[in-house]
Design a protein around this motif. Structure first.
Motif, PDB file in Angstrom:
ATOM      1  N   THR A 183      -3.535 -20.778  -1.693  1.00 28.36           N
ATOM      2  CA  THR A 183      -3.571 -20.720  -3.100  1.00 28.36           C
ATOM      3  C   THR A 183      -2.480 -19.304  -3.263  1.00 28.36           C
ATOM      4  N   LEU A 184      -2.747 -18.301  -2.663  1.00 30.91           N
ATOM      5  CA  LEU A 184      -1.827 -17.060  -2.825  1.00 30.91           C
ATOM      6  C   LEU A 184      -0.562 -17.405  -1.964  1.00 30.91           C
ATOM      7  N   ALA A 185       0.452 -17.845  -2.300  1.00 34.94           N
ATOM      8  CA  ALA A 185       1.733 -18.224  -1.762  1.00 34.94           C
ATOM      9  C   ALA A 185       2.640 -16.674  -1.664  1.00 34.94           C
ATOM     10  N   THR A 186       3.556 -17.097  -0.807  1.00 30.29           N
ATOM     11  CA  THR A 186       4.332 -15.944  -0.668  1.00 30.29           C
ATOM     12  C   THR A 186       5.036 -15.491  -2.000  1.00 30.29           C
ATOM     13  N   ASN A 187       5.498 -16.250  -2.937  1.00 29.46           N
ATOM     14  CA  ASN A 187       5.973 -15.768  -4.427  1.00 29.46           C
ATOM     15  C   ASN A 187       4.735 -14.869  -5.143  1.00 29.46           C
ATOM     16  N   PHE A 188       3.718 -14.924  -4.990  1.00 32.73           N
ATOM     17  CA  PHE A 188       2.745 -14.323  -5.441  1.00 32.73           C
ATOM     18  C   PHE A 188       2.628 -12.849  -4.666  1.00 32.73           C
ATOM     19  N   TRP A 189       2.866 -12.898  -3.389  1.00 35.11           N
ATOM     20  CA  TRP A 189       2.829 -11.493  -2.656  1.00 35.11           C
ATOM     21  C   TRP A 189       3.956 -10.933  -2.832  1.00 35.11           C
ATOM     22  N   LEU A 190       5.166 -11.284  -3.377  1.00 28.63           N
ATOM     23  CA  LEU A 190       6.437 -10.892  -3.616  1.00 28.63           C
ATOM     24  C   LEU A 190       6.408  -9.963  -4.959  1.00 28.63           C
ATOM     25  N   VAL A 191       5.508 -10.491  -5.974  1.00 28.89           N
ATOM     26  CA  VAL A 191       5.300 -10.010  -7.116  1.00 28.89           C
ATOM     27  C   VAL A 191       4.361  -8.783  -6.809  1.00 28.89           C
ATOM     28  N   VAL A 192       3.185  -8.670  -5.983  1.00 28.41           N
ATOM     29  CA  VAL A 192       2.332  -7.918  -5.615  1.00 28.41           C
ATOM     30  C   VAL A 192       3.133  -6.812  -4.951  1.00 28.41           C
ATOM     31  N   VAL A 193       4.150  -6.807  -3.988  1.00 33.11           N
ATOM     32  CA  VAL A 193       4.728  -6.024  -3.156  1.00 33.11           C
ATOM     33  C   VAL A 193       5.726  -5.369  -4.194  1.00 33.11           C
ATOM     34  N   LEU A 194       6.245  -6.098  -4.958  1.00 33.29           N
ATOM     35  CA  LEU A 194       7.168  -5.364  -6.008  1.00 33.29           C
ATOM     36  C   LEU A 194       6.663  -4.312  -6.899  1.00 33.29           C
ATOM     37  N   ILE A 195       5.560  -4.644  -7.271  1.00 33.01           N
ATOM     38  CA  ILE A 195       4.649  -3.892  -8.037  1.00 33.01           C
ATOM     39  C   ILE A 195       4.299  -2.609  -7.485  1.00 33.01           C
ATOM     40  N   TYR A 196       3.623  -2.948  -6.333  1.00 32.11           N
ATOM     41  CA  TYR A 196       3.334  -1.727  -5.278  1.00 32.11           C
ATOM     42  C   TYR A 196       4.417  -0.814  -5.028  1.00 32.11           C
ATOM     43  N   TYR A 197       5.634  -1.282  -4.821  1.00 34.14           N
ATOM     44  CA  TYR A 197       6.559  -0.453  -4.496  1.00 34.14           C
ATOM     45  C   TYR A 197       7.079   0.372  -6.030  1.00 34.14           C
ATOM     46  N   PHE A 198       6.919  -0.293  -6.968  1.00 41.60           N
ATOM     47  CA  PHE A 198       7.332   0.503  -8.256  1.00 41.60           C
ATOM     48  C   PHE A 198       6.180   1.419  -8.449  1.00 41.60           C
ATOM     49  N   LEU A 199       4.956   1.156  -8.524  1.00 45.69           N
ATOM     50  CA  LEU A 199       3.829   2.085  -8.645  1.00 45.69           C
ATOM     51  C   LEU A 199       4.027   3.261  -8.001  1.00 45.69           C
ATOM     52  N   ALA A 200       4.279   2.936  -6.516  1.00 44.56           N
ATOM     53  CA  ALA A 200       4.393   3.988  -5.529  1.00 44.56           C
ATOM     54  C   ALA A 200       5.234   5.111  -5.695  1.00 44.56           C
ATOM     55  N   THR A 201       6.523   4.329  -6.032  1.00 44.12           N
ATOM     56  CA  THR A 201       7.563   5.185  -6.504  1.00 44.12           C
ATOM     57  C   THR A 201       7.440   6.178  -7.720  1.00 44.12           C
ATOM     58  N   VAL A 202       6.628   5.625  -8.944  1.00 41.99           N
ATOM     59  CA  VAL A 202       6.508   6.296  -9.991  1.00 41.99           C
ATOM     60  C   VAL A 202       5.507   7.449  -9.763  1.00 41.99           C
ATOM     61  N   LEU A 203       4.411   6.819  -8.950  1.00 48.04           N
ATOM     62  CA  LEU A 203       3.344   8.019  -8.815  1.00 48.04           C
ATOM     63  C   LEU A 203       3.712   8.966  -7.949  1.00 48.04           C
ATOM     64  N   PHE A 204       4.635   8.848  -6.810  1.00 50.91           N
ATOM     65  CA  PHE A 204       5.062   9.950  -6.163  1.00 50.91           C
ATOM     66  C   PHE A 204       5.710  10.903  -6.815  1.00 50.91           C
ATOM     67  N   SER A 205       6.665  10.400  -7.551  1.00 49.50           N
ATOM     68  CA  SER A 205       7.620  10.910  -8.631  1.00 49.50           C
ATOM     69  C   SER A 205       6.773  12.023  -9.618  1.00 49.50           C
ATOM     70  N   MET A 206       5.479  11.380  -9.990  1.00 55.93           N
ATOM     71  CA  MET A 206       4.886  12.190 -10.947  1.00 55.93           C
ATOM     72  C   MET A 206       4.124  13.293 -10.253  1.00 55.93           C
ATOM     73  N   VAL A 207       3.667  13.135  -9.107  1.00 55.19           N
ATOM     74  CA  VAL A 207       3.092  14.058  -8.219  1.00 55.19           C
ATOM     75  C   VAL A 207       4.033  15.026  -8.125  1.00 55.19           C
ATOM     76  N   LEU A 208       5.194  14.853  -7.646  1.00 50.90           N
ATOM     77  CA  LEU A 208       6.257  15.779  -7.476  1.00 50.90           C
ATOM     78  C   LEU A 208       6.488  16.810  -8.545  1.00 50.90           C
ATOM     79  N   TRP A 209       6.621  15.957  -9.813  1.00 51.08           N
ATOM     80  CA  TRP A 209       6.855  16.733 -11.066  1.00 51.08           C
ATOM     81  C   TRP A 209       5.601  17.541 -11.532  1.00 51.08           C
ATOM     82  N   LEU A 210       4.443  17.145 -11.102  1.00 52.00           N
ATOM     83  CA  LEU A 210       3.218  17.784 -11.580  1.00 52.00           C
ATOM     84  C   LEU A 210       2.930  19.185 -10.747  1.00 52.00           C
TER      85      LEU A 210
END
Length: 83
Positions: A39-66
Motif C-alpha cells: 500500500t506504500l508504493a514508490t510514489n508515496f516514498w518519493l514524496v516522503v523523501v522529497l519532504i525530508y530533503y526539503f526539511l533537512a535543508t531548511v532546518l540545517f540552514s536555520m541552525v547555521l543562521w541561529l
C-alpha cells in the motif's frame, strides 16, 4: 559584439544535477517501497523523501543562521568523536 558559445558549460552540469537528484530520490524511495507493505508504493516514498530533503535543508540552514558563533566549536567536537 561576440556571442558566447559555451552552452555546454551550463547544459552539462544541469543534466548531471537532474540525474544525480533523480538517483538520490528514487533509490531510497525504491528501497523503502520494497521494505514496506504494497500500500506504500514508490510514489508515496518519493514524496516522503522529497519532504525530508526539503526539511533537512531548511532546518540545517536555520541552525547555521541561529548558531553562527557556536557552529565551529560544534564541528570540532564532531571531529574528535570516535567512529
Amino acid at each position: 559584439m561576440k556571442h558566447y558559445k559555451g552552452g555546454c558549460c551550463i547544459t552539462v552540469p544541469f543534466v548531471l544535477l537532474v540525474l544525480v537528484g533523480t538517483v538520490f530520490m528514487t533509490g531510497p524511495a525504491g528501497l523503502l517501497a520494497r521494505l514496506t507493505p504494497e500500500t506504500l508504493a514508490t510514489n508515496f516514498w518519493l514524496v516522503v523523501v522529497l519532504i525530508y530533503y526539503f526539511l533537512a535543508t531548511v532546518l540545517f540552514s536555520m541552525v547555521l543562521w541561529l548558531q553562527k558563533e557556536s557552529l565551529p566549536l560544534f564541528l570540532l567536537t564532531l571531529l574528535d568523536y570516535p567512529i
